[in-house]
Design a protein around this motif. Sequence first.
Motif, PDB file in Angstrom:
ATOM      1  N   CYS A  31     -12.577  -4.111  -1.572  1.00 62.91           N
ATOM      2  CA  CYS A  31     -12.493  -2.644  -1.481  1.00 62.91           C
ATOM      3  C   CYS A  31     -12.812  -1.939  -2.790  1.00 62.91           C
ATOM      4  O   CYS A  31     -13.210  -0.770  -2.773  1.00 62.91           O
ATOM      5  N   VAL A  65      -8.866   1.206   1.419  1.00 58.41           N
ATOM      6  CA  VAL A  65      -7.757   0.252   1.395  1.00 58.41           C
ATOM      7  C   VAL A  65      -6.813   0.677   2.519  1.00 58.41           C
ATOM      8  O   VAL A  65      -6.221   1.753   2.463  1.00 58.41           O
ATOM      9  N   ASP A  97      -1.671  -3.615   2.852  1.00 55.63           N
ATOM     10  CA  ASP A  97      -1.252  -4.264   1.611  1.00 55.63           C
ATOM     11  C   ASP A  97      -2.440  -5.042   1.052  1.00 55.63           C
ATOM     12  O   ASP A  97      -3.333  -5.461   1.793  1.00 55.63           O
ATOM     13  N   TYR A  98      -2.448  -5.229  -0.252  1.00 59.09           N
ATOM     14  CA  TYR A  98      -3.645  -5.762  -0.891  1.00 59.09           C
ATOM     15  C   TYR A  98      -3.328  -6.648  -2.069  1.00 59.09           C
ATOM     16  O   TYR A  98      -2.193  -6.737  -2.533  1.00 59.09           O
ATOM     17  N   CYS A 109      -8.424  -6.304   0.363  1.00 55.00           N
ATOM     18  CA  CYS A 109      -7.564  -5.981   1.487  1.00 55.00           C
ATOM     19  C   CYS A 109      -7.934  -7.008   2.559  1.00 55.00           C
ATOM     20  O   CYS A 109      -9.001  -6.882   3.184  1.00 55.00           O
ATOM     21  N   LEU A 119       0.809  -1.213   0.000  1.00 58.59           N
ATOM     22  CA  LEU A 119       0.000   0.000   0.000  1.00 58.59           C
ATOM     23  C   LEU A 119       0.848   1.273   0.000  1.00 58.59           C
ATOM     24  O   LEU A 119       0.464   2.278  -0.615  1.00 58.59           O
TER      25      LEU A 119
END
Length: 167
Positions: free
Chosen positions: A154, A110, A113-114, A149, A57
Amino acid sequence: MRGVGVPHPRLPLPSPGGEDDPAEFLTWLGEAIPMVAHLGIREMRRDGARLTWELALTPSLNDKGTGFGGALAAQTTLLGWCWTTLWLRRHGLSRDVVVAEATQRFLAPVTGDYRLECLPEDEAGPERLNTRLADKGRGRIALVQRLWCGDTLCLEARGDYAVLPAT
């Protein structure tokens, strides 16, 4: 440094029936599209029709400490472009791909990290694209991207990607 209007050299096609090495493709992508180096892509993998990026992110933070919508939208668009380009390459085709239309729907912030996933909107989409390319020399495919996420969805995005005629 490459100048405006100067195309980046294409990556050689994989051997017939082969696939691109994800790390090699991402290296080439970072050279071809300089902003890729700043997206925080940690990994790219393919599982059947699904192409997935794991992203940090931090490079896409906004003023609120969450994901910046513009960066996330750019990532969804680029992931769809990559899906289409890699699909073509697996079929032995080196063609130009452009996004024709893209939309995003932001569902939740968000906050870490995703994972960003891309797959055809319709299961029959790739076969229709293949038929259209064979018949007309050009084609289009609708793809869906989803940003997760953890277990939270998201962002949902959709894009139409056009494969241009061979030059």
